[in-house]
Design a protein around this motif. Structure first.
Motif, mmCIF file in Angstrom:
data_model
loop_
_atom_site.group_PDB
_atom_site.id
_atom_site.type_symbol
_atom_site.label_atom_id
_atom_site.label_comp_id
_atom_site.label_asym_id
_atom_site.label_seq_id
_atom_site.Cartn_x
_atom_site.Cartn_y
_atom_site.Cartn_z
ATOM 1 N N GLU A 231 4.610 -3.156 4.620
ATOM 2 C CA GLU A 231 4.130 -4.547 3.731
ATOM 3 C C GLU A 231 2.473 -4.075 3.368
ATOM 4 O O GLU A 231 2.141 -4.527 2.150
ATOM 5 N N LEU B 101 7.741 -8.400 2.841
ATOM 6 C CA LEU B 101 9.223 -8.086 2.385
ATOM 7 C C LEU B 101 9.985 -8.910 1.411
ATOM 8 O O LEU B 101 10.443 -8.541 0.579
ATOM 9 N N LEU C 258 9.108 -9.255 -2.371
ATOM 10 C CA LEU C 258 8.924 -7.950 -3.163
ATOM 11 C C LEU C 258 10.299 -8.036 -4.258
ATOM 12 O O LEU C 258 11.397 -8.598 -3.651
ATOM 13 N N ARG D 222 13.408 -6.403 -6.221
ATOM 14 C CA ARG D 222 14.533 -5.517 -5.728
ATOM 15 C C ARG D 222 14.147 -3.913 -5.704
ATOM 16 O O ARG D 222 14.209 -3.458 -4.610
ATOM 17 N N GLN E 65 11.055 -2.810 -5.429
ATOM 18 C CA GLN E 65 10.203 -2.383 -4.395
ATOM 19 C C GLN E 65 10.586 -2.666 -3.022
ATOM 20 O O GLN E 65 10.433 -1.921 -1.838
ATOM 21 N N LYS E 66 11.784 -3.495 -2.632
ATOM 22 C CA LYS E 66 12.666 -3.742 -1.670
ATOM 23 C C LYS E 66 13.287 -2.221 -1.353
ATOM 24 O O LYS E 66 13.331 -1.692 0.096
ATOM 25 N N GLN E 67 13.779 -1.445 -2.465
ATOM 26 C CA GLN E 67 14.400 -0.440 -2.097
ATOM 27 C C GLN E 67 13.549 0.628 -1.750
ATOM 28 O O GLN E 67 13.708 1.523 -0.917
ATOM 29 N N MET F 181 13.399 -8.924 5.557
ATOM 30 C CA MET F 181 13.237 -8.696 4.417
ATOM 31 C C MET F 181 14.119 -9.884 3.420
ATOM 32 O O MET F 181 13.724 -10.212 2.488
ATOM 33 N N TYR G 60 20.885 -0.003 0.081
ATOM 34 C CA TYR G 60 19.625 0.634 -0.141
ATOM 35 C C TYR G 60 19.476 1.900 0.564
ATOM 36 O O TYR G 60 19.080 3.088 -0.031
#
Length: 124
Positions: free
Chosen positions: A67, A74, A77, A79, A81-83, A108, A118
């Protein structure tokens, strides 16, 4: 000459401090070192030791570091950036911990299936 205390500036302490901070450890004086601590040796003298953080809370520390690196919590973020967060967590070993997929999914704000998707994309 007595060993330098890690509280005073020492080149070795200065060099390892960012790494120790990143893994949630702490630098302790040589006279306070315990058997599980990693000694810091400079030219044959023990100048201090690294006390590693306990495994309890390791996933929380990994999530917090990701983070901080990404500049947002999380759930906020987008998508992509989550990946990226999942990739970073995978690279740092987060998913070898028991229940980590479920815990990361909760942190998340996504389903565990999404985290698995992911992760599958990371491994392709």
């Amino acid at each position: 000459m007595p060993p330098a205390s890690p509280r005073r500036s020492h080149p070795l302490v200065d060099a390892v401090r960012p790494l120790v901070d990143a893994v949630g450890g702490q630098i302790v004086p040589s006279d306070a070192a315990e058997s599980a601590d990693v000694p810091l040796v400079w030219e044959g003298d023990v100048i201090g030791a690294v006390r590693l953080a306990p495994l309890h809370g390791a996933l929380d520390r990994l999530i917090a570091s990701v983070e901080a690196e990404l500049g947002q919590s999380l759930p906020l973020l987008p998508r992509a950036q989550k990946q990226r967060a999942i990739r970073l967590l995978e690279e740092r070993g987060a998913f070898v911990l028991r229940r980590s997929v479920e815990d990361v999914a909760d942190a998340m704000g996504v389903s565990r299936i999404t985290v698995y998707n992911y992760l599958n994309a990371v491994h392709k």
